[in-house]
Design an enzyme around this catalytic site. Structure first.
Site, PDB file in Angstrom:
ATOM      1  N   SER A  11     -42.736 -42.149  70.826  1.00 54.29           N
ATOM      2  CA  SER A  11     -43.167 -41.233  69.765  1.00 54.29           C
ATOM      3  C   SER A  11     -42.564 -41.587  68.411  1.00 54.29           C
ATOM      4  CB  SER A  11     -42.802 -39.794  70.144  1.00 54.29           C
ATOM      5  OG  SER A  11     -41.411 -39.664  70.393  1.00 54.29           O
ATOM      6  N   LYS A 106     -30.970 -43.121  68.445  1.00 53.90           N
ATOM      7  CA  LYS A 106     -29.814 -42.232  68.321  1.00 53.90           C
ATOM      8  C   LYS A 106     -29.104 -42.116  69.665  1.00 53.90           C
ATOM      9  CE  LYS A 106     -32.151 -39.641  64.664  1.00 53.90           C
ATOM     10  NZ  LYS A 106     -32.768 -38.353  64.272  1.00 53.90           N
ATOM     11  N   GLY A 137     -31.616 -39.382  60.753  1.00 56.51           N
ATOM     12  CA  GLY A 137     -31.688 -38.112  60.039  1.00 56.51           C
ATOM     13  C   GLY A 137     -32.507 -37.097  60.806  1.00 56.51           C
ATOM     14  N   ALA A 141     -40.651 -36.755  65.456  1.00 58.93           N
ATOM     15  CA  ALA A 141     -41.812 -37.638  65.354  1.00 58.93           C
ATOM     16  C   ALA A 141     -43.104 -36.847  65.175  1.00 58.93           C
ATOM     17  CB  ALA A 141     -41.900 -38.518  66.596  1.00 58.93           C
ATOM     18  N   LYS A 192     -24.974 -35.582  68.006  1.00 64.32           N
ATOM     19  CA  LYS A 192     -25.641 -34.285  67.894  1.00 64.32           C
ATOM     20  C   LYS A 192     -26.506 -34.006  69.116  1.00 64.32           C
ATOM     21  CE  LYS A 192     -29.686 -36.292  66.898  1.00 64.32           C
ATOM     22  NZ  LYS A 192     -30.960 -36.164  67.623  1.00 64.32           N
ATOM     23  N   ASP A 245     -29.252 -33.266  61.046  1.00 68.68           N
ATOM     24  CA  ASP A 245     -29.822 -33.630  62.342  1.00 68.68           C
ATOM     25  C   ASP A 245     -29.403 -32.639  63.422  1.00 68.68           C
ATOM     26  OD1 ASP A 245     -31.424 -35.159  63.939  1.00 68.68           O
ATOM     27  OD2 ASP A 245     -30.252 -36.991  63.778  1.00 68.68           O
ATOM     28  N   ARG A 256     -36.221 -32.933  72.626  1.00 67.27           N
ATOM     29  CA  ARG A 256     -36.125 -33.179  74.070  1.00 67.27           C
ATOM     30  C   ARG A 256     -34.784 -32.700  74.609  1.00 67.27           C
ATOM     31  NH1 ARG A 256     -37.651 -39.547  73.956  1.00 67.27           N
ATOM     32  NH2 ARG A 256     -39.278 -39.398  72.366  1.00 67.27           N
TER      33      ARG A 256
END
Length: 340
Positions: A11, A106, A137, A141, A192, A245, A256
């Site tokens: 994505s 990430k 950041g 998506a 995060k 973020d 997710r």
């Protein structure tokens, strides 16, 4: 016009390919599912990972990595953290000239606890690297695919490289800032995900807004504490790739990690959660990597430790909350010196 190959057709990779194509660049995208690449080329859609979004017809998709990398001067890596070394080892046998390596993933590598830029620099010979740049950041998506206003950060050791990537992506709906703190930017984006999992658990348990606000605030403290110990700038964690973020990932149903945590809070097992998600939940692997890093570097990360026990030691989520609430009394200011 830059020739750029997006490696990874999930994505986020698909959404970023759209941004680059909107900016007039020569964009290719590679994925390991031939049927998905055919769909992008013929129907201009990625129905599996970014459904309902019509992609620019100028994006050309490849299932052959060798074909996708012909004559490119920039690559954008958007693959799961556990796949990086395998993909990079294949790429270094194809690339022949120094190029710019951008990554927008990430996470922290499982097993080594290394940042993704470190993995790139380990796997790719120095003579094939022009620059390594991170793009990170608050950016779902799904919203980028709808061309909704989004702001991210480009980070590199060499500021000129960060500015070049800023120019590649920036347009009317996608704003890019620059930052020389590549360590802080990468860690903020990765860590995060841990707090987002925990935020999902609090929502799944129905603990309310007070608990979630406390979790996010104390979670940011943990992120900054480890980030500072690893060489990051404390101010970075108060910016887009830290606080920004964290907010979007802990509060949005697009996340997710939040969705996975929410299911855990409602009593589902980790195996059930991962099977139902159908996509990578980076926060699970990142929790393990960050817990190992925290122990190695002697950094206190109680939320991460509690989540680690839930995910990998079978601890009950309610017991985890109790252990956090029952910790020894502290002064808040003393607990967050890195943010002062």
């Amino acid at each position: 016009m830059t020739k750029i190959t997006v490696v990874g057709a999930g994505s986020w990779g698909t959404a970023l390919a759209m941004v680059l194509a909107d900016n007039g660049h020569d964009v290719r995208i590679w994925g390991n599912r031939p049927e998905l690449m055919d769909e992008i080329n013929t129907k201009h859609e990625n129905s599996r990972y970014l459904p309902g979004i019509t992609l620019p017809s100028t994006i050309v998709a490849y299932s052959s990595l060798e074909e996708a990398l012909v004559d490119v001067n920039t690559v954008l890596l958007v693959v799961p953290t556990k796949a990086y070394r395998d993909v990079l080892q294949e790429m270094k046998e194809i690339v022949t000239e120094p190029i710019t390596w951008i990554h927008a993933s990430k996470g922290i590598e499982p097993g080594t606890s290394k940042r993704i830029s470190e993995v790139i620099e380990e796997e790719i010979p120095e003579h094939l690297i022009k620059d390594v740049v991170v793009l990170s950041g608050p950016s779902h998506a799904e919203e980028v695919g709808l061309r909704q206003a989004t702001t991210v950060t480009s980070a590199a050791k060499r500021m000129e490289a960060a500015e070049e990537v800023q120019d590649l992506f920036m347009n009317s709906y996608f704003r890019v800032y620059t930052n020389p703190d590549i360590v802080g930017v990468e860690l903020g984006g990765a860590l995060k995900n841990i707090i987002a999992l925990a935020a999902g658990i609090t929502d799944g348990l129905g603990l309310g807004d007070n608990a979630k606000a406390a979790l996010m605030t104390r979670g940011l403290t943990e992120i900054a504490r480890l980030g500072r110990k690893m060489g990051g700038n404390p101010l970075t964690f108060a910016g887009l790739t830290g606080m920004g973020d964290l907010i979007v990932t802990c509060t949005s149903v697009h996340s997710r990690n939040w969705r996975a945590g929410n299911m855990l809070g409602k009593g589902h097992s980790l195996e059930e959660v991962l099977e139902s998600m159908g996509m990578v939940v980076e926060g699970v692997r990142t929790t393990k990597a960050a817990h190992e890093l925290a122990e190695k570097m002697e950094v206190e990360m109680p939320i991460t430790a509690a989540l680690y026990d839930v995910l990998f030691n079978g601890n009950n989520v309610k017991d985890a909350v109790g252990s956090l609430m029952g910790r020894v009394r502290k002064h808040e200011v003393e607990a967050i010196p890195d943010l002062l």
